[in-house]
Design an enzyme around this catalytic site. Structure first.
Site, PDB file in Angstrom:
ATOM      1  CB  CYS A  89      -0.967  -0.045   1.163  1.00 14.84           C
ATOM      2  SG  CYS A  89      -0.231  -0.497   2.749  1.00 14.84           S
ATOM      3  CB  ALA A 118       3.088   2.487   5.642  1.00 15.17           C
ATOM      4  CB  ILE A 145       2.139  -1.757   8.078  1.00 17.85           C
ATOM      5  CG1 ILE A 145       1.788  -0.269   8.103  1.00 17.85           C
ATOM      6  CG2 ILE A 145       3.633  -1.968   8.074  1.00 17.85           C
ATOM      7  CD1 ILE A 145       2.273   0.455   9.350  1.00 17.85           C
ATOM      8  N   GLY A 146      -0.773  -1.446   6.876  1.00 22.65           N
ATOM      9  CA  GLY A 146      -2.197  -1.402   7.210  1.00 22.65           C
ATOM     10  C   GLY A 146      -3.058  -2.178   6.238  1.00 22.65           C
ATOM     11  NE  ARG A 147      -5.113   2.255   2.388  1.00 24.64           N
ATOM     12  CZ  ARG A 147      -5.353   3.229   1.527  1.00 24.64           C
ATOM     13  NH1 ARG A 147      -5.442   2.963   0.225  1.00 24.64           N
ATOM     14  NH2 ARG A 147      -5.493   4.477   1.943  1.00 24.64           N
TER      15      ARG A 147
END
Length: 907
Positions: free
Chosen positions: A834, A836, A838-840
């Site tokens: 995404c 970074a 990490i999140g999505r």
């Protein structure tokens, strides 16, 4: 006959005996008081008391009548006006005070035997008989509306009741409507009964004791479990609220929604004056003022009842022994009330010594539409009125021996399996955490006090000031016996695993949690329970097989204990400090963290007969319950964001810092992708992430990375080339809200991008779906020196807002299905990014992993999947909103049949 006698005749040396006065005194002594007690199974019994008898006398008679050993969790309630104890009338109920005469408290009517202190974890109760009474109380709370549950949870709990009362499901015995005669839940309908029947089939083999244990194990995670509610109004706005007293502190509800929690460690003083109730909170280091919260109660009496409940709950759950208030003045102001019973710590210790393993008792069925009434004589004979059975009763249906003979069967597997969260030696159903054994945190240096100013007593002026009664609470260090020096008082315990390789205990703590290693649970009748000396909850583990555990993380301790099965002749040697206490940080107490069996990695999921379909169904019910109650997010927020045992030193080197999009998002050194032919070194902000699907032989391989920067585009394609990946998944747009989220690292359709005269990328096609949610591209990647050519499928998800989650879960699931279809047959890693990385990125990996587990007929525990990802790349799934979204998507995809077990994995 003497006609008359002078008065002088009775003077001098004579004697008299007043016969009439003696007769009257005898009659007065014979006057008794009758107290009728209604028990949790709706039976009643009348107790005869001397009219001046105090409440403790009646309590002792009740406990003796029930033959109850772990009695300190229970009490007797009565109403001032004879109104039955129902949710609309919570303020009319009073607890019988053991120190006051019964006659002065009861104005008429019956007393009700009830649970006063709800144990945070039913495994703390040593006797099955005690758990049975707690089970009856929780069922009553649900049926009477005191304990609110979602429909799905109500059906799950009702299925355990059906198993307890009817035994195993048998099609020839349990036809349509076989549950209609049982009182299972409020608003019971035929549709609910059908769902309960389906769940009842999953509990085959569970005895009544097992079913009741599992019932309590799920009930303890309900938000209103064990909450003593009191109606109030906010002092400032006058809004209707409810104050709940629990084992962890004071909870504020508005419209049945929890809006605030004040743990005991945060509270300095509790006081009331007339109808006002005050809570003084501990001053934070950043504050230069005290926080005092005020609440308006309905009456002076309700204000005092709330204060007394706080005193009792704090003393019972937080202290080793009750505090005795010193008598400083002949005339004391304020309430003289103190809790004089035993604490939970004392109860647990006493229960271990006195619990009986061969206890036999009779269960009372919950029939509908009538209730079975047990007469006093029948209770004395330990018999129950006969009810026409719906089938031939089996010996284990209602009368069983104590659980001391065996450990309760777990809700989702026959064998015990490891749990990363609690040490991994038996199934941990709860957690946390709030369900931990009694290891209270030490309070702050400012000792908590209870202050009570009653308007009915005179005030006493001392040195010109008004004096109020203050109940000083001692610190726990004053209540504990002095600890022995480290080299003294240690115990060596040898434990051999059972035939299934289990030791029978759990541990918590570790250097990564800033806690010592403590035994958090010992299951009955397991090797740990039968060892001599016996291993107990609260013991601090110092050495494992002669090696120190100081400085080890939780997982390292778990692995060291598991490794002892293969060495030391399979024997585990522990050196422990018995019942160790430690000084915890003065922090807000975390909510109970429950993590079921792990999948893959250090802790594999269930593997017994219930490891597939039954376990999958159970995990989906747990997931639904966690989404409804909010416990799911509480568990997620307690999970570590970065593994403290893993370093990220390469990312901090000066030559690599410009290659990181975000300063605090760095790859672990152990799993980072190392470029063999990078133009400016071997570093790229990316990690290998492997997710195993147990039972299928599949390991989905990923490279999770940040979106390329303009100066790392060549490194990105070099990584794709070296990893031989043919699928790249992009979960962001190039620009969101005017900010660059990712460099456009590909050319336009029909164009070629050349990188350093060595790598070329050509875009052959670009297709956007009709909803403009996805874009699919086909790239051709060529390396000039080796003439190597790779065809790349590029899949981009567009419908994800910058700060938030997708509005349409179906679109996200459809995209994940397309990703799974595109990677079919791949053995090389899929690259996912995404901005970074990490999140999505974490959301997609969790979703695909969950879908793979469902297809393999394996249980899905999202927190374990997240932990596994965070052990390979830090911060995977960044926000609670993302976690809630993906968990909800998993549950909906399963419940709506979008993903289901494949035929080859179905039974």
């Amino acid at each position: 006959m003497i006609e008359s006698v002078s008065r002088r005749a009775f003077s001098g040396s004579s004697g008299t005996y007043n016969v009439r006065a003696s007769e009257l005194a005898r009659d007065r002594r014979l006057k008794t008081l009758t107290a009728t007690v209604v028990f949790l199974d709706d039976s009643q019994h009348c107790f005869q008391l001397e009219k001046r008898a105090k409440g403790q006398v009646l309590l002792d008679l009740v406990f003796q009548h029930l033959e109850l050993i772990e009695k300190d969790y229970f009490g007797l309630q009565y109403s001032d006006n004879g109104v039955l104890p129902t949710p609309p009338n919570p303020d009319v109920m009073r607890w019988l005070d053991p120190a006051k005469p019964v006659k002065k408290q009861i104005k008429g009517g019956s007393l009700y035997f009830r649970v006063k202190f709800y144990v945070s974890d039913p495994s703390k109760l040593q006797e099955e008989y005690t758990r049975y009474h707690l089970y009856l109380q929780v069922r009553q709370d649900i049926l009477q509306g005191r304990l609110q549950v979602s429909p799905s949870t109500a059906c799950l709990l009702a299925s355990y009741t059906a198993q307890s009362e009817l035994g195993d499901y048998h099609p020839e015995e349990h036809g349509p409507g076989y549950l209609s005669h049982l009182q299972l839940m409020p608003g019971q309908t035929e549709e609910m009964e059908r769902k309960v029947a389906e769940l009842h089939k999953l509990h085959k083999g569970q005895t009544p004791a097992d079913s009741e244990f599992n019932f309590l194990d799920h009930a303890k995670r309900l938000e209103m479990y064990g909450v003593d509610l009191h109606r109030a109004r906010q002092d400032s706005s006058g809004k209707e609220i409810q104050l709940g007293v629990t084992s962890i502190g004071l909870v504020v509800f508005q419209n049945n929604v929890r809006i605030n929690t004040f743990s005991w460690s945060k509270i300095v003083k509790l006081s009331f004056k007339r109808k006002q109730f005050f809570v003084q909170l501990r001053r934070e280091p950043s504050e230069n003022y005290d926080t005092l919260l005020g609440f308006n109660m309905l009456t002076y009496r309700s204000s005092k009842n709330l204060w007394k409940s706080c005193v009792e709950h704090h003393t019972f759950f937080r202290l080793h022994s009750p505090h005795v208030r010193p008598r400083r003045f002949p005339l004391s102001l304020g309430s003289k009330f103190t809790y004089s019973g035993r604490t939970e710590f004392q109860t647990v210790e006493d229960g271990r010594q006195r619990a009986r393993t061969d206890r036999t008792f009779v269960r009372t069925p919950s029939k509908r539409p009538f209730r079975t009434t047990v007469s006093a004589a029948a209770v004395e004979d330990k018999t129950v009125l006969s009810v026409a059975p719906t089938r031939t009763p089996r010996p284990h249906d209602n009368k069983v021996t104590s659980l001391g003979a065996r450990e309760p069967r777990k809700a989702w597997g026959e064998a015990s399996h490891p749990s990363d969260d609690e040490g991994g030696f038996l199934d941990v159903r709860g957690e946390e955490r709030i369900g931990r054994p009694f290891t209270p945190s030490l309070p702050s240096s400012r000792a908590m006090t209870y202050v009570d100013e009653e308007p009915v007593e005179p005030e006493l002026a001392v040195n010109g000031s008004t004096t109020t009664s203050t109940f000083e609470m001692p610190s726990l260090t004053e209540l504990q016996p002095p600890q022995p020096p480290p080299e003294e008082g240690l115990v060596m315990i040898r434990i051999s695993p059972d035939e299934q390789g289990r030791f029978g205990f759990n541990v918590k703590g570790g250097a990564d949690l800033s806690m010592p290693i403590l035994v958090s649970r010992v299951a009955p009748n397991t090797p740990a329970d039968r060892s001599y000396p016996k291993l107990n909850e609260g013991d601090q583990v110092l050495l494992i097989n002669g090696r120190e555990v100081a400085g080890l993380s939780h997982d390292q301790v778990v692995n060291r204990i598991r490794d002892s099965r293969d060495g030391h002749c399979g024997e585990l040697v522990l050196t422990v400090r018995p019942n160790a206490m430690y000084e915890a940080h003065e922090e807000e107490e975390p909510p109970y963290q429950y993590v079921p069996d792990t999948i893959g990695g250090s802790g594999s999921g269930p593997t017994g007969p219930l490891a597939s379909g039954d376990a999958l169904a159970q995990s989906m019910l747990l997931l639904e319950d966690g989404l409804a109650s909010g416990a799911l997010l509480a568990q997620f927020e307690q999970l570590y964001r970065k593994n403290p045992q893993l370093t990220a030193n390469e990312a901090r080197k000066p030559e690599n810092q410009m290659k990181n999009r975000y300063r605090d998002i760095s790859p672990y050194d152990t799993t980072r992708v190392i470029l063999r032919a990078g133009s400016t070194g071997d570093y790229i902000n990316a990690n290998y992430v492997d997710m195993e699907i147990p039972g299928s032989g599949i390991i989905n391989k990923y490279i999770a990375c940040q979106g390329p920067l303009s100066n790392t585009v060549q490194d990105f394609w070099q990584m794709v080339l070296e990893a031989r990946s043919t699928l790249v998944v992009m979960l962001t747009t190039v620009i969101e809200r005017g900010r660059t989220k990712c460099a456009q690292y590909w050319p336009e359709v029909g164009s070629t991008m050349e990188l350093n005269n060595e790598i070329t990328v050509t875009c052959n096609s670009e297709i956007t779906d009709s909803t403009h949610s996805f874009v699919f591209r086909e790239f051709v990647l060529r390396q000039a020196s080796t003439k190597e050519v790779q065809n790349i499928c590029h899949m981009q998800y567009l419908a994800w807002p910058d700060h938030g989650v997708p509005e349409d879960w179906i679109r996200f699931v459809e995209f994940t299905e397309k990703v799974r279809h595109a990677r079919r047959g791949m053995v090389d890693p899929t690259i996912v990014h995404c901005s970074a990385g990490i999140g999505r990125t974490g959301v997609l990996i969790l979703m695909e992993t969950a879908m793979g587990l469902i297809e393999a007929n394996q249980p899905v525990y999202p927190l374990d999947i997240t932990r596994s990802m965070r052990d390979q790349r830090a911060l995977m799934i960044q926000t609670p909103a993302q976690y809630h979204f993906v968990c909800s998507s998993v549950h909906r995809a399963f419940s709506e049949g979008r993903v289901k077990p494949l035929p080859e994995f179905s039974r």
